[in-house]
Design a protein around this motif. Structure first.
Motif, PDB file in Angstrom:
ATOM      1  N   ARG A 209     108.547  74.648  38.784  1.00 50.85           N
ATOM      2  CA  ARG A 209     107.215  74.798  39.365  1.00 50.85           C
ATOM      3  C   ARG A 209     106.303  73.642  38.930  1.00 50.85           C
ATOM      4  N   ASN A 210     105.578  73.105  39.913  1.00 48.58           N
ATOM      5  CA  ASN A 210     104.628  72.015  39.676  1.00 48.58           C
ATOM      6  C   ASN A 210     105.284  70.698  39.270  1.00 48.58           C
ATOM      7  N   ALA A 211     106.610  70.601  39.377  1.00 52.91           N
ATOM      8  CA  ALA A 211     107.286  69.344  39.035  1.00 52.91           C
ATOM      9  C   ALA A 211     106.984  68.290  40.094  1.00 52.91           C
ATOM     10  N   PHE A 212     107.135  67.021  39.709  1.00 51.17           N
ATOM     11  CA  PHE A 212     106.805  65.903  40.591  1.00 51.17           C
ATOM     12  C   PHE A 212     108.067  65.116  40.958  1.00 51.17           C
ATOM     13  N   PHE A 213     108.340  65.022  42.257  1.00 45.45           N
ATOM     14  CA  PHE A 213     109.410  64.159  42.773  1.00 45.45           C
ATOM     15  C   PHE A 213     108.772  63.103  43.677  1.00 45.45           C
ATOM     16  N   ASP A 214     109.567  62.105  44.055  1.00 48.04           N
ATOM     17  CA  ASP A 214     109.105  61.148  45.057  1.00 48.04           C
ATOM     18  C   ASP A 214     110.308  60.632  45.824  1.00 48.04           C
ATOM     19  N   SER A 215     110.087  59.683  46.701  1.00 52.24           N
ATOM     20  CA  SER A 215     111.161  59.198  47.571  1.00 52.24           C
ATOM     21  C   SER A 215     112.287  58.535  46.791  1.00 52.24           C
ATOM     22  N   LEU A 234     110.600  77.249  42.403  1.00 52.18           N
ATOM     23  CA  LEU A 234     110.166  76.053  43.129  1.00 52.18           C
ATOM     24  C   LEU A 234     108.725  76.089  43.629  1.00 52.18           C
ATOM     25  N   ALA A 235     107.919  77.029  43.190  1.00 50.94           N
ATOM     26  CA  ALA A 235     106.534  77.092  43.679  1.00 50.94           C
ATOM     27  C   ALA A 235     105.754  75.850  43.251  1.00 50.94           C
ATOM     28  N   ASP A 236     105.014  75.301  44.190  1.00 51.72           N
ATOM     29  CA  ASP A 236     104.092  74.184  43.938  1.00 51.72           C
ATOM     30  C   ASP A 236     104.777  72.893  43.497  1.00 51.72           C
ATOM     31  N   VAL A 237     106.078  72.765  43.796  1.00 52.78           N
ATOM     32  CA  VAL A 237     106.756  71.495  43.541  1.00 52.78           C
ATOM     33  C   VAL A 237     106.154  70.424  44.442  1.00 52.78           C
ATOM     34  N   ARG A 238     105.911  69.248  43.881  1.00 54.78           N
ATOM     35  CA  ARG A 238     105.439  68.106  44.678  1.00 54.78           C
ATOM     36  C   ARG A 238     106.666  67.375  45.207  1.00 54.78           C
ATOM     37  N   VAL A 287     106.052  83.715  47.899  1.00 55.22           N
ATOM     38  CA  VAL A 287     105.795  83.403  49.302  1.00 55.22           C
ATOM     39  C   VAL A 287     105.379  81.947  49.455  1.00 55.22           C
ATOM     40  N   ARG A 288     104.536  81.491  48.538  1.00 58.32           N
ATOM     41  CA  ARG A 288     104.074  80.099  48.572  1.00 58.32           C
ATOM     42  C   ARG A 288     105.246  79.132  48.392  1.00 58.32           C
ATOM     43  N   ALA A 289     106.171  79.470  47.515  1.00 61.04           N
ATOM     44  CA  ALA A 289     107.337  78.610  47.287  1.00 61.04           C
ATOM     45  C   ALA A 289     108.165  78.463  48.554  1.00 61.04           C
ATOM     46  N   TYR A 290     108.401  79.584  49.270  1.00 56.25           N
ATOM     47  CA  TYR A 290     109.167  79.534  50.521  1.00 56.25           C
ATOM     48  C   TYR A 290     108.444  78.689  51.562  1.00 56.25           C
ATOM     49  N   ARG A 291     107.157  78.899  51.710  1.00 54.23           N
ATOM     50  CA  ARG A 291     106.393  78.155  52.726  1.00 54.23           C
ATOM     51  C   ARG A 291     106.369  76.665  52.429  1.00 54.23           C
TER      52      ARG A 291
END
Length: 306
Positions: A209-215, A234-238, A287-291
């Motif tokens: 949750r809240n982790a940061f990924f990029d291209s 996985l909620a709020d993963v970037r 729900v937020r994680a799925y969306r």
């Protein structure tokens, strides 16, 4: 005072003591005295004082510290369930940049604050506690249950490393090499994984949750779910532009966020208004994680998976 007496009674390793992970000659007596003196300094989180503040350690130093840990008891053996309550080496604020630490038994190592300590400290105090492992090689090492919260791990090599249940909360793993790393049930909430290389990494049950990924992050063949550990949270993963098509999503039945809420409801049926509100918050997070994941997939043309 008790802590000083404990560390001053460190037992030097026997010359015949040669576990398989040792690769360096034993450090000389002067270096041993210096490290023993460092260990005698009790940690002071408020002042940012730790045994190895800004001390540049070598692999030979770490090997000796492991051999003499807890008066000669040695490193924590994670495979022994009774040892999981032990505390590993305290390497907070130590300088281990670019050091070869491959295959070392560093389970329960401390290179940052615990979550309880973190909540009671300032940003400056948190920064002072973080260890420096940038560019270090920890391939095949054992860091199960390690406290790496806020630790600098930029460019670190963690190929095949055992990191089960390790705490990486807000750690800096930018450009880290994590191919095949064992991150089952690891706490990666808020961790920086921009540019991280994670092919075949095992992330079952990990808290992302809240982790940061990029291209530049690579999740090819990474494993996010299995029956034993469940799915990652996985909620709020970037997600940004990380390639999600290289992950096999077909075998994931539920996200870990939903499983977490269901387990809580089953184990602690809500009775009070406060408990009901907390459970509802957990389901909203699921729900937020799925969306969020579905939207990220659709943005990459993965409509069926979404």
């Amino acid at each position: 005072m008790k802590q000083q007496e404990h560390h001053s009674s460190v037992t030097a390793p026997s010359p015949s003591s040669n576990p398989s992970w040792r690769s360096e000659p034993e450090i000389d007596s002067e270096r041993q005295k210096f490290l023993t003196a460092c260990l005698a300094n009790p940690p002071d989180i408020q002042r940012g004082v730790y045994p190895f503040n800004d001390v540049k350690l070598t692999r030979a130093d770490v090997e000796w510290l492991l051999l003499t840990h807890e008066g000669g008891r040695g490193p924590v053996d994670w495979s022994d369930g009774q040892q999981r309550g032990r505390v590993g080496l305290d390497l907070r604020a130590a300088d281990l940049r670019r050091v070869d630490l491959r295959s070392l038994p560093l389970a329960r190592m401390r290179s940052g604050l615990t979550r309880e300590e973190w909540n009671l400290t300032t940003l400056e105090q948190r920064a002072m506690a973080g260890g420096h492992l940038q560019g270090a090689n920890l391939s095949d090492a054992h860091l199960e249950g390690a406290v790496l919260q806020g630790t600098h791990l930029e460019g670190v090599t963690l190929r095949g490393t055992h990191l089960e249940e390790a705490n990486f909360f807000r750690a800096y793993l930018n450009d880290a090499y994590l191919r095949g790393a064992h991150l089952e049930n690891a706490k990666l909430r808020g961790a920086h994984l921009e540019g991280a290389y994670l092919p075949s990494a095992r992330l079952q049950g990990a808290d992302l949750r809240n982790a940061f990924f990029d291209s530049a992050s690579n999740l090819e063949r990474s494993i996010l779910s299995e029956e034993k550990s469940g799915c990652a949270l996985l909620a709020d993963v970037r997600w940004e532009s990380v390639n999600l098509a290289v992950v096999n999503w077909s075998y994931i039945k539920h996200l870990g966020d939903e499983d977490k809420a269901r387990r809580l409801e089953k184990s602690h049926p809500p009775g009070t208004v406060r408990e009901k509100a907390r459970l509802l918050e957990d389901y909203h997070e699921a729900v937020r994680a799925y969306r969020q994941l579905a939207n990220a997939m659709r943005a990459q043309g993965m409509n069926e998976e979404a």
